[in-house]
Scaffold this motif. Structure first.
Motif, PDB file in Angstrom:
ATOM      1  N   GLY A 235       0.894  -1.231  -0.022  1.00  0.00           N
ATOM      2  CA  GLY A 235      -0.007  -0.029   0.016  1.00  0.00           C
ATOM      3  C   GLY A 235       0.651   1.228   0.158  1.00  0.00           C
ATOM      4  O   GLY A 235       0.591   2.285  -0.604  1.00  0.00           O
TER       5      GLY A 235
ATOM      6  N   ILE B 250       2.644   1.778  -3.577  1.00  0.00           N
ATOM      7  CA  ILE B 250       1.629   2.175  -4.896  1.00  0.00           C
ATOM      8  C   ILE B 250       1.954   3.677  -5.091  1.00  0.00           C
ATOM      9  O   ILE B 250       2.024   4.040  -6.395  1.00  0.00           O
ATOM     10  CB  ILE B 250       0.104   1.861  -4.404  1.00  0.00           C
ATOM     11  N   SER B 251       2.126   4.520  -4.106  1.00  0.00           N
ATOM     12  CA  SER B 251       2.575   5.983  -4.585  1.00  0.00           C
ATOM     13  C   SER B 251       3.825   5.976  -5.306  1.00  0.00           C
ATOM     14  O   SER B 251       4.029   6.845  -6.189  1.00  0.00           O
ATOM     15  CB  SER B 251       2.427   6.853  -3.354  1.00  0.00           C
TER      16      SER B 251
ATOM     17  N   GLU C  30       3.314   5.019  -8.771  1.00  0.00           N
ATOM     18  CA  GLU C  30       2.429   6.097  -9.734  1.00  0.00           C
ATOM     19  C   GLU C  30       3.643   7.199  -9.825  1.00  0.00           C
ATOM     20  O   GLU C  30       3.600   7.913 -10.850  1.00  0.00           O
ATOM     21  CB  GLU C  30       1.535   6.575  -8.642  1.00  0.00           C
TER      22      GLU C  30
ATOM     23  N   ALA D  48       0.198  -0.413 -11.013  1.00  0.00           N
ATOM     24  CA  ALA D  48      -0.524   0.578  -9.817  1.00  0.00           C
ATOM     25  C   ALA D  48      -1.886   0.045  -9.670  1.00  0.00           C
ATOM     26  O   ALA D  48      -2.291  -0.322  -8.412  1.00  0.00           O
ATOM     27  CB  ALA D  48      -0.303   2.076 -10.138  1.00  0.00           C
ATOM     28  N   GLY D  49      -2.607   0.073 -10.854  1.00  0.00           N
ATOM     29  CA  GLY D  49      -3.931  -0.586 -10.790  1.00  0.00           C
ATOM     30  C   GLY D  49      -4.087  -1.856 -10.262  1.00  0.00           C
ATOM     31  O   GLY D  49      -4.904  -2.370  -9.393  1.00  0.00           O
TER      32      GLY D  49
ATOM     33  N   CYS E 285      -1.797  -3.596  -8.219  1.00  0.00           N
ATOM     34  CA  CYS E 285      -1.406  -3.583  -6.805  1.00  0.00           C
ATOM     35  C   CYS E 285      -2.910  -3.104  -6.063  1.00  0.00           C
ATOM     36  O   CYS E 285      -3.146  -3.626  -5.072  1.00  0.00           O
ATOM     37  CB  CYS E 285      -0.367  -2.597  -6.762  1.00  0.00           C
ATOM     38  N   GLU E 286      -3.484  -1.771  -6.629  1.00  0.00           N
ATOM     39  CA  GLU E 286      -4.825  -1.363  -5.943  1.00  0.00           C
ATOM     40  C   GLU E 286      -5.849  -2.694  -5.851  1.00  0.00           C
ATOM     41  O   GLU E 286      -6.442  -2.738  -4.682  1.00  0.00           O
ATOM     42  CB  GLU E 286      -5.270  -0.237  -6.524  1.00  0.00           C
ATOM     43  N   THR E 287      -5.854  -3.393  -6.733  1.00  0.00           N
ATOM     44  CA  THR E 287      -6.852  -4.402  -6.951  1.00  0.00           C
ATOM     45  C   THR E 287      -6.447  -5.489  -5.988  1.00  0.00           C
ATOM     46  O   THR E 287      -7.610  -5.963  -5.250  1.00  0.00           O
ATOM     47  CB  THR E 287      -6.936  -4.891  -8.301  1.00  0.00           C
TER      48      THR E 287
ATOM     49  N   LEU F  39      -4.851  -5.005  -3.285  1.00  0.00           N
ATOM     50  CA  LEU F  39      -5.033  -4.962  -1.971  1.00  0.00           C
ATOM     51  C   LEU F  39      -6.534  -4.804  -1.596  1.00  0.00           C
ATOM     52  O   LEU F  39      -7.009  -5.128  -0.489  1.00  0.00           O
ATOM     53  CB  LEU F  39      -4.569  -3.540  -1.746  1.00  0.00           C
ATOM     54  N   GLU F  40      -7.209  -4.494  -2.626  1.00  0.00           N
ATOM     55  CA  GLU F  40      -8.884  -4.480  -2.192  1.00  0.00           C
ATOM     56  C   GLU F  40      -9.340  -5.770  -1.981  1.00  0.00           C
ATOM     57  O   GLU F  40     -10.286  -6.199  -1.322  1.00  0.00           O
ATOM     58  CB  GLU F  40      -9.635  -3.728  -3.558  1.00  0.00           C
TER      59      GLU F  40
ATOM     60  N   SER G 290      -8.333  -7.138   1.287  1.00  0.00           N
ATOM     61  CA  SER G 290      -9.237  -6.399   2.407  1.00  0.00           C
ATOM     62  C   SER G 290     -10.549  -7.174   2.354  1.00  0.00           C
ATOM     63  O   SER G 290     -11.125  -7.455   3.481  1.00  0.00           O
ATOM     64  CB  SER G 290      -9.551  -5.098   2.047  1.00  0.00           C
TER      65      SER G 290
END
Length: 188
Positions: free
Chosen positions: A96, A99-100, A103, A157-158, A160-162, A164-165, A168
């Protein structure tokens, strides 16, 4: 001119930087994916912990007072302290934070491409049409690789966000299952 533009020495420098940033980002993603799988496999522990918490236990009150959606991986790592899935939760925390950086890598790729373009155009003599045309392959090649890198890094990055989601979501489901279905207590 197309191949000359793509494999101009300055274009190769931009390509190498983009490939390095992409490889690092993909490494972070792959490592976190392995840890997510460990976490998903270890959620049995989380279900048991949730089910065994006393009604007045502070963690249970925290989980029941706020939506489980608000539970962070930091809280999960503390809840699972000492369990084999704690490192997996901590790895997802690190993803998390990274990710920044991914980006930023995408932004840097664009900036490197534009820098190569500007350098090629500024270093040429606009009054010498042949010299100006000779600098166009470098300008176009660096821009091309910078944009391709930015697109690839944005996709990472997308992803990675997926990841993590989804992690969660698995945690929320395990916690809710544990809190809703307390273990059967043996009768005396």
């Amino acid at each position: 001119m197309f191949w000359q533009a793509l494999f101009d020495p300055f274009s190769i420098v931009v390509l190498a930087a983009v490939l390095a940033m992409t490889a690092l980002s993909l490494g972070w993603l792959a490592g976190a994916a392995r840890h997510r799988d460990v976490l998903a496999g270890g959620l049995v522990v989380l279900r048991k912990i949730g089910a065994q918490l006393a009604e007045n236990h502070p963690i249970r009150r925290r989980l029941e007072s706020a939506p489980v959606v608000d539970l962070s991986f930091e809280e999960l790592a503390r809840l699972l302290s000492g369990q084999q899935v704690e490192p997996a939760a901590r790895a997802l925390i690190r993803l998390g934070e990274r990710i920044s950086w991914i980006e930023r890598f995408a932004q840097l790729a664009v900036h490197l491409g534009i820098l190569g373009t500007v350098f090629a155009l500024v270093s040429s003599d606009p009054t010498d049409l042949e010299g100006f045309r000779a600098s166009l392959p470098m300008a176009l090649g660096t821009t091309f690789w910078g944009l391709i890198g930015a697109i690839a890094l944005s996709l990472v990055a997308g992803a990675c966000e997926t990841l993590l989601e989804r992690a969660s979501q698995h945690v929320r489901e395990a916690l809710l299952e544990g809190l809703e279905h307390p273990p059967a207590r043996p009768e005396p």
